[in-house]
Enzyme design. Structure first.
Site, PDB file in Angstrom:
ATOM      1  N   ASP A   1       0.854  -1.188   0.000  1.00 22.23           N
ATOM      2  CA  ASP A   1       0.000   0.000   0.000  1.00 22.23           C
ATOM      3  C   ASP A   1       0.887   1.235   0.000  1.00 22.23           C
ATOM      4  O   ASP A   1       2.030   1.193   0.496  1.00 22.23           O
ATOM      5  CB  ASP A   1      -0.932   0.021   1.213  1.00 22.23           C
ATOM      6  CG  ASP A   1      -1.945   1.154   1.123  1.00 22.23           C
ATOM      7  OD1 ASP A   1      -2.812   1.093   0.236  1.00 22.23           O
ATOM      8  OD2 ASP A   1      -1.855   2.109   1.921  1.00 22.23           O
TER       9      ASP A   1
ATOM     10  N   GLU B   1       0.964   5.796   0.318  1.00 19.44           N
ATOM     11  CA  GLU B   1       0.341   7.098   0.555  1.00 19.44           C
ATOM     12  C   GLU B   1       1.124   8.114  -0.262  1.00 19.44           C
ATOM     13  O   GLU B   1       2.347   7.967  -0.459  1.00 19.44           O
ATOM     14  CB  GLU B   1       0.352   7.463   2.037  1.00 19.44           C
ATOM     15  CG  GLU B   1      -0.354   6.453   2.946  1.00 19.44           C
ATOM     16  CD  GLU B   1      -1.828   6.252   2.639  1.00 19.44           C
ATOM     17  OE1 GLU B   1      -2.427   7.125   1.962  1.00 19.44           O
ATOM     18  OE2 GLU B   1      -2.389   5.230   3.044  1.00 19.44           O
TER      19      GLU B   1
ATOM     20  N   ASP C   1      -6.173  17.920   0.590  1.00 11.17           N
ATOM     21  CA  ASP C   1      -7.101  16.783   0.497  1.00 11.17           C
ATOM     22  C   ASP C   1      -6.405  15.473   0.842  1.00 11.17           C
ATOM     23  O   ASP C   1      -7.005  14.584   1.460  1.00 11.17           O
ATOM     24  CB  ASP C   1      -7.689  16.692  -0.910  1.00 11.17           C
ATOM     25  CG  ASP C   1      -8.723  17.779  -1.178  1.00 11.17           C
ATOM     26  OD1 ASP C   1      -9.185  18.415  -0.205  1.00 11.17           O
ATOM     27  OD2 ASP C   1      -9.058  17.990  -2.364  1.00 11.17           O
TER      28      ASP C   1
ATOM     29  N   HIS D   1      -4.705  10.784   4.893  1.00 12.18           N
ATOM     30  CA  HIS D   1      -3.692   9.994   5.598  1.00 12.18           C
ATOM     31  C   HIS D   1      -3.056  10.696   6.800  1.00 12.18           C
ATOM     32  O   HIS D   1      -2.369  10.052   7.587  1.00 12.18           O
ATOM     33  CB  HIS D   1      -2.597   9.529   4.637  1.00 12.18           C
ATOM     34  CG  HIS D   1      -2.001  10.605   3.771  1.00 12.18           C
ATOM     35  ND1 HIS D   1      -1.418  11.747   4.273  1.00 12.18           N
ATOM     36  CD2 HIS D   1      -1.896  10.682   2.408  1.00 12.18           C
ATOM     37  CE1 HIS D   1      -0.964  12.486   3.267  1.00 12.18           C
ATOM     38  NE2 HIS D   1      -1.254  11.871   2.123  1.00 12.18           N
TER      39      HIS D   1
ATOM     40  N   HIS E   1      -5.745   6.679   7.018  1.00 16.69           N
ATOM     41  CA  HIS E   1      -5.016   5.721   6.194  1.00 16.69           C
ATOM     42  C   HIS E   1      -3.527   5.737   6.565  1.00 16.69           C
ATOM     43  O   HIS E   1      -2.961   6.778   6.869  1.00 16.69           O
ATOM     44  CB  HIS E   1      -5.157   6.078   4.709  1.00 16.69           C
ATOM     45  CG  HIS E   1      -6.521   5.842   4.167  1.00 16.69           C
ATOM     46  ND1 HIS E   1      -6.820   4.791   3.332  1.00 16.69           N
ATOM     47  CD2 HIS E   1      -7.687   6.509   4.355  1.00 16.69           C
ATOM     48  CE1 HIS E   1      -8.102   4.827   3.012  1.00 16.69           C
ATOM     49  NE2 HIS E   1      -8.653   5.871   3.616  1.00 16.69           N
TER      50      HIS E   1
ATOM     51  N   ASP F   1      -2.728  -0.325   6.426  1.00 20.85           N
ATOM     52  CA  ASP F   1      -3.630  -0.722   5.345  1.00 20.85           C
ATOM     53  C   ASP F   1      -3.152  -1.996   4.658  1.00 20.85           C
ATOM     54  O   ASP F   1      -3.974  -2.820   4.234  1.00 20.85           O
ATOM     55  CB  ASP F   1      -3.758   0.403   4.320  1.00 20.85           C
ATOM     56  CG  ASP F   1      -4.656   1.538   4.819  1.00 20.85           C
ATOM     57  OD1 ASP F   1      -5.125   1.457   5.972  1.00 20.85           O
ATOM     58  OD2 ASP F   1      -4.875   2.504   4.068  1.00 20.85           O
TER      59      ASP F   1
END
Length: 233
Positions: free
Chosen positions: A8, A10, A53, A58, A151, A156
């Site tokens: 995963d 970010e 945003d 996260h 997140h 995750d």
């Protein structure tokens, strides 16, 4: 089933083609659907601002990654960790786009799309017309979200490993992805998964009439073979 990597990421935004960058990557190694305890987890300085945003999703701010290494400093460690294993991600095209962008910026070979396994596609095939976000799948499979406020790549990835196991056939092996403190392959303090028994037994789907018919068959035809422990009355 051989070695696989659950992954995963970010990022600073949603589109690598517009100059957005990786700021966190979390990878969990599984082998034969069991966690090995090896992980790769790092934050990166993206050399650009993180969009508001994205921060709302996260929680990673510009200040938090200002002193982190660049992806270029750890790219070889990442490549060594994933090796040639299949890469499992939720909405894999997003993660693949950012990973390949970072590799290509360094003149390195991008990952082949064919080695990526998309759990979102798996979920849409299995649950058409239903919500198939990672959160929705965790709730559907009773995977705890208690630790998830925002997140995070490693968290995750851990949740996704549990979802992938269920999408691949369920917890036949009694896997319970519990986290413990440990040290990663790159020397960082990380979180490692262990496994244990299923917290509750699966309900029986056999109708009482079917159970009675099965017992009658065993008593009539097996007689003294008694393969299932039945005793004729």
């Amino acid at each position: 089933m051989a070695r696989q990597i659950v992954l995963d990421t970010e990022t600073t935004g949603i589109d690598p083609k517009k100059g957005h960058r990786l700021i966190e990557i979390g990878c969990i190694e599984i082998d034969d659907l069991l966690p090995t305890g090896r992980t790769f987890h790092h934050y990166f300085n993206p050399d650009r601002l993180i969009e508001p945003d994205a921060i709302r999703v996260h929680g990673i701010t510009d200040e938090m990654v200002a002193d982190k290494p660049r992806f270029s400093e750890l790219s070889q460690a990442f490549i060594d960790f994933i090796g040639d294993a299949p890469l499992i991600a939720h909405n894999a095209s997003f993660d693949r786009g950012f990973v390949n962008m970072e590799l290509e910026r360094l003149g390195l070979t991008a990952t082949d799309p064919d080695r990526w396994i998309d759990t979102l596609e798996m979920a849409r095939y299995k649950f058409p017309g239903m919500a198939n976000s990672l959160d929705a799948l965790c709730r559907r499979y009773n995977i705890s979200l208690a630790e998830r406020d925002k997140h995070g790549a490693l968290l995750d990835a851990r949740l996704l490993a549990g979802v992938y196991l269920e999408l691949s056939g369920g917890k036949e092996r009694g896997l319970d992805l519990t986290m413990h403190g440990a040290v990663s392959a790159t020397g960082e303090a990380i979180i490692v998964m262990d496994y244990g028994p299923r917290p509750r037994a699966l309900p029986s789907h056999i109708h009482p009439e079917e159970a009675e018919a099965h017992m009658a068959f065993c008593l009539k035809y097996l007689k003294d073979k008694n393969m299932w422990g039945y005793t004729a009355s």
